[in-house]
Design a protein around this motif. Structure first.
Motif, short mmCIF file in Angstrom:
data_model
loop_
_atom_site.label_atom_id
_atom_site.label_comp_id
_atom_site.label_asym_id
_atom_site.label_seq_id
_atom_site.Cartn_x
_atom_site.Cartn_y
_atom_site.Cartn_z
N ASP A 1 0.82 -1.21 0.00
CA ASP A 1 0.00 0.00 0.00
C ASP A 1 0.86 1.27 0.00
OD1 ASP A 1 0.96 -0.17 2.58
OD2 ASP A 1 -0.99 0.03 3.55
N THR A 2 2.13 1.13 -0.38
CA THR A 2 3.06 2.26 -0.48
C THR A 2 3.29 2.59 -1.94
OG1 THR A 2 4.18 1.54 1.55
CG2 THR A 2 5.41 3.03 0.09
N VAL A 3 3.27 3.89 -2.25
CA VAL A 3 3.65 4.33 -3.59
C VAL A 3 5.14 4.62 -3.57
CG1 VAL A 3 3.41 6.18 -5.30
CG2 VAL A 3 1.38 5.21 -4.23
N VAL A 4 5.85 4.08 -4.56
CA VAL A 4 7.31 4.21 -4.64
C VAL A 4 7.65 5.07 -5.84
CG1 VAL A 4 9.50 2.99 -4.86
CG2 VAL A 4 7.61 1.95 -3.57
N PRO B 1 -1.14 7.81 -0.16
CA PRO B 1 -1.71 6.47 -0.07
C PRO B 1 -1.61 5.96 1.37
CG PRO B 1 0.45 6.40 -1.09
CD PRO B 1 0.12 7.84 -0.89
N PRO B 2 -2.35 4.91 1.72
CA PRO B 2 -2.32 4.39 3.11
C PRO B 2 -0.92 4.10 3.62
CG PRO B 2 -4.03 3.29 1.83
CD PRO B 2 -3.25 4.15 0.87
N GLY B 3 -0.05 3.58 2.78
CA GLY B 3 1.31 3.23 3.20
C GLY B 3 2.31 4.35 3.01
N GLY B 4 1.84 5.51 2.57
CA GLY B 4 2.74 6.64 2.35
C GLY B 4 3.48 6.55 1.03
N ILE B 5 4.46 7.42 0.89
CA ILE B 5 5.29 7.46 -0.32
C ILE B 5 6.73 7.23 0.09
CG2 ILE B 5 6.20 8.96 -2.13
CD1 ILE B 5 3.49 10.13 -2.48
N ARG B 6 7.41 6.43 -0.70
CA ARG B 6 8.83 6.14 -0.46
C ARG B 6 9.59 6.50 -1.73
NH1 ARG B 6 8.97 0.42 0.18
NH2 ARG B 6 9.83 0.16 -1.90
#
Length: 120
Positions: A47-50, A92-97
């Motif tokens: 759930d993370t956008v990379v 997004p729920p998992g944040g951005i990395r």
């Protein structure tokens, strides 16, 4: 396409394949956000956008691809992450990395690929 662009495109192909093989889903390639610049690959890791910067170099006297993230480059990538959040309605729920994939092309043999997570 000139030689530099062709080299970069080849490295991005290798990086996209690596990310896919490790379970990520590629969402976009060469995503632009106005004058802030471009993200080479945008992918989803759970759930993370990379946001993935890809640097490709031929073996030789040039700097290693992983040395390409300067403070100025990191700041630009952070602005692009803010742009992604703005354009797509929030994080997004998992944040951005922000990740970096370095591709080193030796004179002979297979490319050497290194994926570093969370560089900026």
């Amino acid at each position: 396409m000139n030689a530099t662009k062709a080299l970069g495109h080849y490295g991005e192909e290798i990086a996209a394949r690596l990310l896919t093989e490790t379970g990520m889903t590629v969402l976009a390639r060469n995503w632009r956000y106005g004058r802030a610049g471009e993200i080479d690959i945008v992918a989803r890791d759970g759930d993370t956008v990379v946001l993935c910067e890809v640097k490709t170099r031929r073996a030789g006297p040039f700097e290693h691809p992983m040395a390409a993230i300067t403070p100025a480059k990191a700041a630009r990538l952070l602005r692009l992450a803010e742009g992604w959040i703005e354009r797509y309605g929030g994080p997004p729920p998992g944040g951005i990395r922000i990740d970096l994939v370095g591709v080193l092309l030796p004179r002979r043999g297979a490319p050497v690929v290194e994926h570093v997570r969370g560089v900026a």
